[in-house]
Design an enzyme around this catalytic site. Sequence first.
Site, PDB file in Angstrom:
ATOM      1  N   GLY A 169       2.460   2.226  10.825  1.00 60.03           N
ATOM      2  CA  GLY A 169       3.414   3.323  10.673  1.00 60.03           C
ATOM      3  C   GLY A 169       4.161   3.680  11.948  1.00 60.03           C
ATOM      4  O   GLY A 169       4.827   4.710  12.024  1.00 60.03           O
TER       5      GLY A 169
ATOM      6  N   GLU B 170      -5.421  -4.925  10.606  1.00 59.24           N
ATOM      7  CA  GLU B 170      -4.386  -3.927  10.848  1.00 59.24           C
ATOM      8  C   GLU B 170      -4.684  -3.174  12.145  1.00 59.24           C
ATOM      9  O   GLU B 170      -5.467  -2.211  12.132  1.00 59.24           O
ATOM     10  CB  GLU B 170      -4.335  -2.918   9.701  1.00 59.24           C
ATOM     11  CG  GLU B 170      -3.998  -3.529   8.364  1.00 59.24           C
ATOM     12  CD  GLU B 170      -3.406  -2.501   7.405  1.00 59.24           C
ATOM     13  OE1 GLU B 170      -2.314  -2.755   6.909  1.00 59.24           O
ATOM     14  OE2 GLU B 170      -4.026  -1.452   7.192  1.00 59.24           O
TER      15      GLU B 170
ATOM     16  N   SER C 161       3.362  -2.103  10.379  1.00 58.26           N
ATOM     17  CA  SER C 161       4.812  -2.143  10.592  1.00 58.26           C
ATOM     18  C   SER C 161       5.453  -3.463  10.177  1.00 58.26           C
ATOM     19  O   SER C 161       6.395  -3.934  10.815  1.00 58.26           O
ATOM     20  CB  SER C 161       5.145  -1.805  12.058  1.00 58.26           C
ATOM     21  OG  SER C 161       4.745  -0.475  12.361  1.00 58.26           O
TER      22      SER C 161
ATOM     23  N   ASN D  77       0.868  -1.180   0.000  1.00 62.96           N
ATOM     24  CA  ASN D  77       0.000   0.000   0.000  1.00 62.96           C
ATOM     25  C   ASN D  77       0.904   1.229   0.000  1.00 62.96           C
ATOM     26  O   ASN D  77       1.488   1.564   1.017  1.00 62.96           O
ATOM     27  CB  ASN D  77      -0.894  -0.049   1.251  1.00 62.96           C
ATOM     28  CG  ASN D  77      -1.716   1.216   1.425  1.00 62.96           C
ATOM     29  OD1 ASN D  77      -1.800   2.040   0.519  1.00 62.96           O
ATOM     30  ND2 ASN D  77      -2.324   1.357   2.599  1.00 62.96           N
TER      31      ASN D  77
ATOM     32  N   GLU E 234      -6.859   4.678   7.829  1.00 64.63           N
ATOM     33  CA  GLU E 234      -6.655   6.105   7.553  1.00 64.63           C
ATOM     34  C   GLU E 234      -7.892   6.706   6.899  1.00 64.63           C
ATOM     35  O   GLU E 234      -8.220   7.872   7.130  1.00 64.63           O
ATOM     36  CB  GLU E 234      -5.392   6.296   6.691  1.00 64.63           C
ATOM     37  CG  GLU E 234      -4.132   6.079   7.531  1.00 64.63           C
ATOM     38  CD  GLU E 234      -2.946   5.515   6.767  1.00 64.63           C
ATOM     39  OE1 GLU E 234      -2.938   5.556   5.525  1.00 64.63           O
ATOM     40  OE2 GLU E 234      -2.008   5.026   7.439  1.00 64.63           O
TER      41      GLU E 234
ATOM     42  N   LYS F  62       0.127   4.245  -0.291  1.00 67.50           N
ATOM     43  CA  LYS F  62      -0.523   5.435   0.313  1.00 67.50           C
ATOM     44  C   LYS F  62      -0.298   6.658  -0.575  1.00 67.50           C
ATOM     45  O   LYS F  62      -0.223   6.512  -1.791  1.00 67.50           O
ATOM     46  CB  LYS F  62      -0.011   5.631   1.742  1.00 67.50           C
ATOM     47  CG  LYS F  62      -0.151   4.345   2.572  1.00 67.50           C
ATOM     48  CD  LYS F  62       0.001   4.568   4.039  1.00 67.50           C
ATOM     49  CE  LYS F  62      -0.144   3.237   4.763  1.00 67.50           C
ATOM     50  NZ  LYS F  62      -0.097   3.354   6.218  1.00 67.50           N
TER      51      LYS F  62
ATOM     52  N   HIS G 152      -9.529   1.256   4.777  1.00 66.55           N
ATOM     53  CA  HIS G 152      -8.262   1.395   5.505  1.00 66.55           C
ATOM     54  C   HIS G 152      -8.480   2.319   6.701  1.00 66.55           C
ATOM     55  O   HIS G 152      -9.262   3.265   6.636  1.00 66.55           O
ATOM     56  CB  HIS G 152      -7.192   1.955   4.560  1.00 66.55           C
ATOM     57  CG  HIS G 152      -5.827   1.925   5.166  1.00 66.55           C
ATOM     58  ND1 HIS G 152      -5.404   2.880   6.062  1.00 66.55           N
ATOM     59  CD2 HIS G 152      -4.814   1.042   5.038  1.00 66.55           C
ATOM     60  CE1 HIS G 152      -4.169   2.573   6.448  1.00 66.55           C
ATOM     61  NE2 HIS G 152      -3.791   1.458   5.843  1.00 66.55           N
TER      62      HIS G 152
HETATM   63  P1  PGA Z   1       2.796   0.314   7.648  1.00 65.36           P
HETATM   64  O1  PGA Z   1       1.334   0.535   7.038  1.00 65.36           O
HETATM   65  O2  PGA Z   1       3.326  -0.955   7.074  1.00 65.36           O
HETATM   66  O3  PGA Z   1       3.576   1.536   7.193  1.00 65.36           O
HETATM   67  O4  PGA Z   1       2.646   0.248   9.126  1.00 65.36           O
HETATM   68  C1  PGA Z   1       0.463  -0.545   6.844  1.00 65.36           C
HETATM   69  C2  PGA Z   1      -0.836  -0.067   6.259  1.00 65.36           C
HETATM   70  O5  PGA Z   1      -1.328   0.985   6.662  1.00 65.36           O
HETATM   71  O6  PGA Z   1      -1.424  -0.732   5.376  1.00 65.36           O
END
Ligand code: PGA
Length: 260
Positions: free
Chosen positions: A174, A168, A214, A13, A100, A15, A98
């Site tokens: 992140g 997640e 992560s 992803n 976010e 983003k 997601h």
């Molecule tokens: P990350 O993000 O691997 O940077 O923690 C995962 C995601 O949001 O899909």
Amino acid sequence: MSSPTRLPLIAGNWKMNTTVAEAVTLVRAMRTELERITGVEQVVCPPFVSLDAVHRELEASPIQVGAQDVFWEDKGAYTGEISPVMLAPLCRYVIIGHSERRQYFGETDEIVNRKLRASLQHRLSPIMCVGETLAEREAGQTDLIIERQVRGGLAGLAACPGLVIAYEPIWAIGTGRASSGADAEAVIRRIRAAVADLLGEPVAQITRILYGGSVTSANVAEFLRYPEIDGGLVGGASLRSDEFVAIVWSTEIAKHSTTI
Ligand code: PGA
């Protein structure tokens, strides 16, 4: 350990990162290495504006393309939105719900459900994301929250071909603070039970459920040695070609040789 019915899947992803030129450079940098790995389905999810260019790069490749979001109407006066009709020629997958999107754009389980239905109508495979906040985890509400998100997202559906779910935990996204493999496995087991309840045991057995938050090449094997965890949704680490390739290699090795 590999499930006999579920091909491991790693999705990157990206983003809101990469210009079109950078997206093409990134996909060119990892393509040859990724194509050598045949036991893992691989998906890259660039921003909307790069979907066409990345799709062209990967047209003759087994690497799949996914979008990061979708709107639920086919067309009309919805300024700024992208419909499943527009995505269908460019991608196989679409990330829906997601955290976010839920956190910054107010997406609810009902919206996730609408987007999921619209995607299915146009033969896009949804990667539906669910996950609890740190406060919810500390309050012992993880199972409750996850169950509500799964049930809300899949509400009223009799079938969901191609469904992928990504667990997640929000506190792990992140932050560099990944879940433990055992904790992720326990939640994913619950998710599979909820899918069985809603769509039947055979569907639950073929539904791939990923861990995200992560994930790196250093920790991915810790998740993938658990039989319920079918792969990963990778954010930050998917933006570096060597790191993403290493994650996919580790997945191949973990799923095709190790047993817990
Ligand atoms: P990350 O993000 O691997 O940077 O923690 C995962 C995601 O949001 O899909």
